[in-house]
Enzyme design. Sequence first.
Site, PDB file in Angstrom:
ATOM      1  N   SER A  15      36.648  48.452  25.576  1.00 56.37           N
ATOM      2  CA  SER A  15      36.857  49.442  26.631  1.00 56.37           C
ATOM      3  C   SER A  15      37.014  48.820  28.015  1.00 56.37           C
ATOM      4  O   SER A  15      37.635  49.409  28.899  1.00 56.37           O
ATOM      5  CB  SER A  15      35.695  50.438  26.648  1.00 56.37           C
ATOM      6  OG  SER A  15      34.457  49.767  26.814  1.00 56.37           O
ATOM      7  N   GLY A  63      35.382  50.622  22.278  1.00 55.20           N
ATOM      8  CA  GLY A  63      34.410  50.576  21.193  1.00 55.20           C
ATOM      9  C   GLY A  63      34.635  49.485  20.177  1.00 55.20           C
ATOM     10  O   GLY A  63      33.844  49.343  19.234  1.00 55.20           O
ATOM     11  N   ASN A 113      30.317  45.010  22.455  1.00 54.13           N
ATOM     12  CA  ASN A 113      29.899  46.100  21.571  1.00 54.13           C
ATOM     13  C   ASN A 113      29.098  45.594  20.376  1.00 54.13           C
ATOM     14  O   ASN A 113      28.297  46.343  19.804  1.00 54.13           O
ATOM     15  CB  ASN A 113      31.109  46.897  21.089  1.00 54.13           C
ATOM     16  CG  ASN A 113      31.690  47.765  22.198  1.00 54.13           C
ATOM     17  OD1 ASN A 113      30.952  48.452  22.896  1.00 54.13           O
ATOM     18  ND2 ASN A 113      32.994  47.712  22.377  1.00 54.13           N
ATOM     19  N   ASP A 164      28.772  56.447  34.061  1.00 51.80           N
ATOM     20  CA  ASP A 164      27.994  56.025  32.887  1.00 51.80           C
ATOM     21  C   ASP A 164      27.239  54.726  33.123  1.00 51.80           C
ATOM     22  O   ASP A 164      26.466  54.286  32.284  1.00 51.80           O
ATOM     23  CB  ASP A 164      28.896  55.894  31.658  1.00 51.80           C
ATOM     24  CG  ASP A 164      29.994  54.840  31.815  1.00 51.80           C
ATOM     25  OD1 ASP A 164      29.974  54.071  32.796  1.00 51.80           O
ATOM     26  OD2 ASP A 164      30.887  54.800  30.953  1.00 51.80           O
ATOM     27  N   HIS A 214      30.888  51.185  32.519  1.00 53.92           N
ATOM     28  CA  HIS A 214      32.296  50.800  32.657  1.00 53.92           C
ATOM     29  C   HIS A 214      32.695  50.659  34.129  1.00 53.92           C
ATOM     30  O   HIS A 214      32.444  51.579  34.924  1.00 53.92           O
ATOM     31  CB  HIS A 214      33.190  51.832  31.973  1.00 53.92           C
ATOM     32  CG  HIS A 214      32.969  51.903  30.496  1.00 53.92           C
ATOM     33  ND1 HIS A 214      32.095  52.813  29.918  1.00 53.92           N
ATOM     34  CD2 HIS A 214      33.487  51.161  29.478  1.00 53.92           C
ATOM     35  CE1 HIS A 214      32.097  52.632  28.606  1.00 53.92           C
ATOM     36  NE2 HIS A 214      32.921  51.641  28.314  1.00 53.92           N
TER      37      HIS A 214
END
Length: 222
Positions: free
Chosen positions: A47, A84, A113, A197, A200
Amino acid sequence: MNQSGSRNIRMDRRHCIALALALGISGPWGMAGAQNKTGPVLVLGDSLSAEYGLNRGKGWVKLLEQRLQAEKAPRAVVNASISGDTTSGGRARLPALLSQHQPSIVILELGGNDALRGLALQSSQGNLDAMIKASQDAGAQVLLVGMQVPPNYGASYTEQFAQMFQGTANRHKLALLPFLLAGFGDTPDAMQWFQADRIHPNAQAQPLMLNNVWPKLKPLLK
């Protein structure tokens, strides 16, 4: 040797070269593993490279394409990043991408991840090794982009995770960017560079990410 015999030898040699190319045989006449100097830059990431939460065209990979034009080193950039994705997913997808795009440079930005999911570092390490080998066998140079995990993962895991990227680069003699978010993701005011969030990077951080990648990538373009 008569003229007819000389012609036959030349023909045989051409046939051998054609056969070697068809079979992908490395060696004096084969091309397998020969460096590809004209293909695109392939970015295989998660991402952080897939413009997650951003308007299209605002991510650092798109900015890279613009930088290449501005630096008069125009080269196509293929962004094969998926939000992801893990090193296992990248490993599964890479062979088809190499075959389709025939890149001259592969930027590997995977592993974050794996840590978030608590996957074994040994497995992540093996996947990185396999992707690097596949890229090099296809004639591409590799830039390995590393990540860091928050300190709440524990000092031992944090150190081992960082060392995974450094050790991989050392073993394969690769260019390495140890931390994609260096200079803003590791500062006291880091949150101003992140989306809501808190994971990111936002649009304002994308040029900073490119500025981290560019000094490591530029020598490979030559």
